[in-house]
Structures are given as structure tokens and as C-alpha cells.
Design a protein around this motif. Structure first.
Motif, PDB file in Angstrom:
ATOM      1  N   THR A  34      -9.231   1.464  -3.459  1.00  0.00           N
ATOM      2  CA  THR A  34      -7.826   1.084  -3.228  1.00  0.00           C
ATOM      3  C   THR A  34      -7.473   1.223  -1.749  1.00  0.00           C
ATOM      4  O   THR A  34      -6.808   0.368  -1.163  1.00  0.00           O
ATOM      5  N   LEU A  35      -7.966   2.297  -1.145  1.00  0.00           N
ATOM      6  CA  LEU A  35      -7.707   2.545   0.283  1.00  0.00           C
ATOM      7  C   LEU A  35      -8.416   1.499   1.154  1.00  0.00           C
ATOM      8  O   LEU A  35      -7.813   0.939   2.083  1.00  0.00           O
ATOM      9  N   ARG A  39      -4.765  -1.776  -0.550  1.00  0.00           N
ATOM     10  CA  ARG A  39      -3.759  -1.792  -1.619  1.00  0.00           C
ATOM     11  C   ARG A  39      -2.952  -0.496  -1.676  1.00  0.00           C
ATOM     12  O   ARG A  39      -1.938  -0.428  -2.360  1.00  0.00           O
ATOM     13  N   ALA A  40      -3.418   0.522  -0.950  1.00  0.00           N
ATOM     14  CA  ALA A  40      -2.715   1.819  -0.968  1.00  0.00           C
ATOM     15  C   ALA A  40      -1.368   1.709  -0.253  1.00  0.00           C
ATOM     16  O   ALA A  40      -1.227   0.961   0.712  1.00  0.00           O
ATOM     17  N   ARG A  41      -0.365   2.408  -0.786  1.00  0.00           N
ATOM     18  CA  ARG A  41       0.961   2.395  -0.149  1.00  0.00           C
ATOM     19  C   ARG A  41       1.099   3.526   0.857  1.00  0.00           C
ATOM     20  O   ARG A  41       1.906   3.445   1.778  1.00  0.00           O
ATOM     21  N   ALA A  42       0.343   4.606   0.647  1.00  0.00           N
ATOM     22  CA  ALA A  42       0.443   5.756   1.545  1.00  0.00           C
ATOM     23  C   ALA A  42      -0.868   6.535   1.525  1.00  0.00           C
ATOM     24  O   ALA A  42      -1.628   6.455   0.558  1.00  0.00           O
ATOM     25  N   VAL A  43      -1.129   7.245   2.622  1.00  0.00           N
ATOM     26  CA  VAL A  43      -2.326   8.098   2.700  1.00  0.00           C
ATOM     27  C   VAL A  43      -1.862   9.519   2.989  1.00  0.00           C
ATOM     28  O   VAL A  43      -1.053   9.730   3.912  1.00  0.00           O
TER      29      VAL A  43
END
Lengths: 67, 181
Positions: A34-35, A39-43
Motif C-alpha cells: 500500500t505504501l 495508496r497510503a494516506r499517512a505514514v
């Protein structure tokens, strides 16, 4: 999104597989995917810190802003 | 399976039973209208909006059929609410708590419940018309009333619609959390 995740590049430089990285930083291969695919929204800082520690790099090597 | 999933399965079965019971009980009441009007059932008919004192003519099959159909105006909406609730708890039983489906089902339950209260007022008026249809000339009646239970039901419907908005916020938070690595 204008933040580009350069994990693939860093993994190639370090000759490391995604599976090994996921295992080393303690996240699932699905979450790493996902990262990598953006597609990730936040890390989380903890995740970023673990990535930098394992890949011996700076956050700027992994994340890039493209206006 | 968690305890909540087990409870959800039971609630699903309960709502499906209520769904089936609504038309059956309505049919039973109107098929036995003579018994209902006889006064042998105590205050029960009054609680259904059937006032035995209104009927001054013969009880016909036509009256029973029309009464049943009028009764099923809010009844069908109550059945729809039970169906949505059964589906909602089915989703809960599968472990789907915060999804677009559950949000939609909760909102639909609320709106249908609200509509059922409005239909209940209309149905109450039409029931008096049906009950007095064979009364002598000049004794046909139509009445309109709004009871406490209808107001409460309407408030509950609105509360469910609002709760669906809250559930939607929770769904967005869950999605954001799922995409935080």
C-alpha cells in the motif's frame, strides 16, 4: 497525490526484497505494498524511522514532493 | 466468533421473525374482526386504533379486506424497517461494523421508520373510515390523531438517521486508519 514514495528505488539500491523489508520494520507485506503503490494516506513517524534505519537512508530518500 | 457477532445473529433472527409476524398478526386481527369488536379482548383493540364503539353496521368481508390493506400501509413500512435491520445485523454478524453498507442500512431504517409514523397517522384516519363504512347514513366518520407512540417512533427514526451520520464519520476514520502505515 504529489508525494512520491521511492521505496522501490531504495530497495533496488540496497538489493533487498519487499518481504524482507516488511519483516524488518514489523509491518505486513500488504501494508508495505500500500505504501509503495502510493495508496497510503499517512505514514507514521515510527514506520518512517524503521524504514530509514533498515535501509540506512534519510526520509528524503524515500519520500519526494512533486509539485 | 465474538460475543457481539453472536448477539448480532440473534438480533437478525429476531427482526426476521418480527418481519414475518407483522402481516400474519394484521391478517389475524382483521380476519377475526368480529371477535376484536366484541369487547372480549379488553383494551387491546383500542391500542391498535380499532374502536369497537364506531361500528354500527354489519361487519363484512369487504370491510375486513380494506381494513387489512389500510393496516398494512404503515405495516409494510415497518416490515421494510425490519428487513433493513435484519440486513444491518447480518453485516454486524459478519464483522462488518463500519462500512458504507451498514451506514446506508441504518439511515434507510431511520427514514423508513419515520415514514411509517406518517403512514400510521393516515392509516388511523382511514381505519375509522373503513370501520364506519356500513354505518347508517350520517354516521360515517373519519378522524385524525397523533399519538405519543407515533411521535416517539418519529423521534427514534430521526435519531437513527443521525446515528447513521455518526457511523459514517467512524467509517471515514477507520478507512483513514487502515491507510495509515
Amino acid at each position: 497525490m504529489s508525494i512520491i514514495v521511492n521505496l522501490d528505488v531504495m530497495l533496488a539500491r540496497r538489493k533487498m526484497s519487499s518481504k524482507d523489508l516488511a519483516e524488518a520494520i514489523g509491518i505486513t507485506p500488504q501494508n508495505l505494498s500500500t505504501l509503495k503503490t502510493g495508496r497510503a494516506r499517512a505514514v507514521r513517524f515510527t514506520t518512517l524511522e524503521a524504514i530509514c534505519r533498515v535501509l540506512e537512508c534519510q526520509p528524503g530518500d524515500v519520500l519526494e514532493y512533486e509539485p | 466468533m465474538t460475543r457481539m457477532q453472536q448477539l448480532s445473529r440473534r438480533f437478525r433472527v429476531f427482526f426476521l421473525l418480527v418481519l414475518g409476524a407483522i402481516p400474519l398478526l394484521s391478517a389475524l386481527i382483521w380476519l377475526n374482526l368480529d371477535l376484536v369488536l366484541s369487547g372480549r379482548l379488553g383494551p387491546f383493540p383500542g391500542s391498535l386504533g380499532i374502536d369497537p364503539g364506531l361500528v354500527r353496521g354489519p361487519v363484512t368481508g369487504e370491510m375486513k379486506l380494506l381494513g387489512f390493506l389500510v393496516f398494512m400501509l404503515p405495516g409494510s413500512l415497518q416490515m421494510a424497517a425490519m428487513w433493513h435491520l435484519a440486513r444491518l445485523f447480518g453485516e454486524f454478524a459478519r464483522g462488518e461494523l463500519f462500512s458504507a453498507t451498514t451506514v446506508g442500512l441504518l439511515a434507510r431504517t431511520g427514514w423508513v421508520l419515520l415514514a411509517a409514523q406518517v403512514a400510521g397517522v393516515v392509516s388511523g384516519s382511514l381505519t375509522t373510515l373503513v370501520l364506519t363504512m356500513h354505518n347508517p347514513a350520517g354516521q360515517h366518520m373519519i378522524s385524525a390523531s397523533l399519538s405519543g407512540s407515533e411521535i416517539m417512533g418519529g423521534c427514534l427514526g430521526l435519531a437513527l438517521v443521525f446515528a447513521s451520520r455518526v457511523l459514517d464519520e467512524a467509517r471515514l476514520l477507520r478507512e483513514a486508519d487502515a491507510l495509515t502505515i
